[in-house]
Scaffold this motif. Sequence first.
Motif, short mmCIF file in Angstrom:
data_model
loop_
_atom_site.label_atom_id
_atom_site.label_comp_id
_atom_site.label_asym_id
_atom_site.label_seq_id
_atom_site.Cartn_x
_atom_site.Cartn_y
_atom_site.Cartn_z
N LYS A 111 0.84 -1.21 0.00
CA LYS A 111 0.00 0.00 0.00
C LYS A 111 0.88 1.26 0.00
O LYS A 111 0.65 2.18 -0.78
CB LYS A 111 -0.92 -0.02 1.22
CG LYS A 111 -1.90 1.11 1.29
CD LYS A 111 -2.82 0.93 2.49
CE LYS A 111 -3.86 2.02 2.56
NZ LYS A 111 -4.76 1.85 3.70
N ASN A 112 1.89 1.28 0.86
CA ASN A 112 2.76 2.44 0.97
C ASN A 112 3.72 2.60 -0.20
O ASN A 112 4.14 3.72 -0.51
CB ASN A 112 3.56 2.39 2.28
CG ASN A 112 2.68 2.53 3.50
OD1 ASN A 112 1.61 3.13 3.45
ND2 ASN A 112 3.13 1.97 4.61
N GLU A 113 4.08 1.49 -0.85
CA GLU A 113 5.07 1.53 -1.92
C GLU A 113 4.46 1.33 -3.31
O GLU A 113 5.19 1.15 -4.28
CB GLU A 113 6.14 0.46 -1.68
CG GLU A 113 6.95 0.67 -0.43
CD GLU A 113 7.99 -0.41 -0.19
OE1 GLU A 113 8.03 -1.41 -0.97
OE2 GLU A 113 8.77 -0.28 0.76
N LEU A 114 3.15 1.35 -3.40
CA LEU A 114 2.49 1.02 -4.67
C LEU A 114 3.02 1.85 -5.84
O LEU A 114 3.31 1.32 -6.91
CB LEU A 114 0.97 1.17 -4.54
CG LEU A 114 0.15 0.75 -5.76
CD1 LEU A 114 0.38 -0.74 -6.06
CD2 LEU A 114 -1.33 1.01 -5.51
N SER A 115 3.15 3.14 -5.64
CA SER A 115 3.62 4.00 -6.72
C SER A 115 5.04 3.66 -7.16
O SER A 115 5.36 3.71 -8.35
CB SER A 115 3.55 5.46 -6.27
OG SER A 115 3.93 6.30 -7.33
N ARG A 116 5.89 3.28 -6.21
CA ARG A 116 7.27 2.91 -6.55
C ARG A 116 7.36 1.53 -7.18
O ARG A 116 8.31 1.23 -7.90
CB ARG A 116 8.16 2.97 -5.32
CG ARG A 116 8.48 4.40 -4.89
CD ARG A 116 9.35 4.41 -3.70
NE ARG A 116 8.48 4.07 -2.56
CZ ARG A 116 8.89 3.88 -1.34
NH1 ARG A 116 10.15 3.94 -1.05
NH2 ARG A 116 8.04 3.61 -0.38
N ARG A 117 6.41 0.66 -6.89
CA ARG A 117 6.42 -0.71 -7.41
C ARG A 117 5.73 -0.81 -8.78
O ARG A 117 5.74 -1.87 -9.39
CB ARG A 117 5.75 -1.66 -6.42
CG ARG A 117 6.56 -1.88 -5.16
CD ARG A 117 5.82 -2.75 -4.17
NE ARG A 117 6.63 -3.04 -3.00
CZ ARG A 117 7.41 -4.10 -2.86
NH1 ARG A 117 7.50 -4.98 -3.83
NH2 ARG A 117 8.10 -4.28 -1.76
N PHE A 162 5.53 -4.75 -9.63
CA PHE A 162 6.65 -5.63 -9.34
C PHE A 162 6.66 -6.03 -7.87
O PHE A 162 6.63 -5.16 -6.99
CB PHE A 162 7.97 -4.95 -9.71
CG PHE A 162 8.09 -4.64 -11.17
CD1 PHE A 162 8.56 -5.59 -12.05
CD2 PHE A 162 7.70 -3.40 -11.66
CE1 PHE A 162 8.66 -5.31 -13.41
CE2 PHE A 162 7.79 -3.11 -13.01
CZ PHE A 162 8.27 -4.06 -13.89
N LEU A 163 6.71 -7.34 -7.62
CA LEU A 163 6.76 -7.87 -6.26
C LEU A 163 7.86 -8.94 -6.21
O LEU A 163 8.10 -9.63 -7.20
CB LEU A 163 5.42 -8.50 -5.87
CG LEU A 163 4.19 -7.60 -5.95
CD1 LEU A 163 2.92 -8.43 -5.76
CD2 LEU A 163 4.27 -6.50 -4.91
N LYS A 217 0.50 4.82 -15.52
CA LYS A 217 0.76 4.43 -14.13
C LYS A 217 -0.45 4.77 -13.26
O LYS A 217 -0.90 3.95 -12.46
CB LYS A 217 2.01 5.13 -13.63
CG LYS A 217 2.42 4.77 -12.23
CD LYS A 217 3.73 5.47 -11.89
CE LYS A 217 4.26 5.04 -10.56
NZ LYS A 217 5.60 5.60 -10.32
N ASP A 218 -0.98 5.97 -13.42
CA ASP A 218 -2.12 6.39 -12.59
C ASP A 218 -3.34 5.51 -12.81
O ASP A 218 -4.02 5.12 -11.86
CB ASP A 218 -2.48 7.85 -12.87
CG ASP A 218 -1.42 8.82 -12.34
OD1 ASP A 218 -0.67 8.43 -11.42
OD2 ASP A 218 -1.35 9.95 -12.85
#
Length: 142
Positions: free
Chosen positions: A79-85, A93-94, A128-129
């Motif tokens: 949730k916190n890193e969604l934009s970076r992932r 990417f996970l 991305k958005d």
Amino acid sequence: MIHNITYRTFVYGTEDEEKVIDAISYLFSNPLPEKTITEDHFGNDIVILSDKITKKRLNRDFIEFLNENLSSDDKEIIKNELSRRMDEKGNLFLRFDKQEALDENLKLTYSGDAIHVRIKIASYPVSKDNAIEVAHKIFNFL
């Protein structure tokens, strides 16, 4: 909502390939990874196991698996890193810990020695958005 899911992992000389496939099978039912052999800079063989999953049912099953099996801490990380992932093409990417997967635990990792998963999110127009907006709909923790 998902175009495809790809995964890739490396099997190093100190690892048992069958155990790595067992770890993959915790994440993906009946995996049939493609096997590529390459060498490290010391000349040792490294096996790369990878696959691309395009069947909608299997993609839905994987998303459901993530929704049900990720820990609350890992859900918070995504949730916190969604934009970076997420990249501009809608790829999420996970990385999942191989050893934890072998023990049937789903755990995110930042290590390169992992099962790398790329989820191609369907959005129109591709951005991305828009992909982040779709991700909010398919993941029950966002």
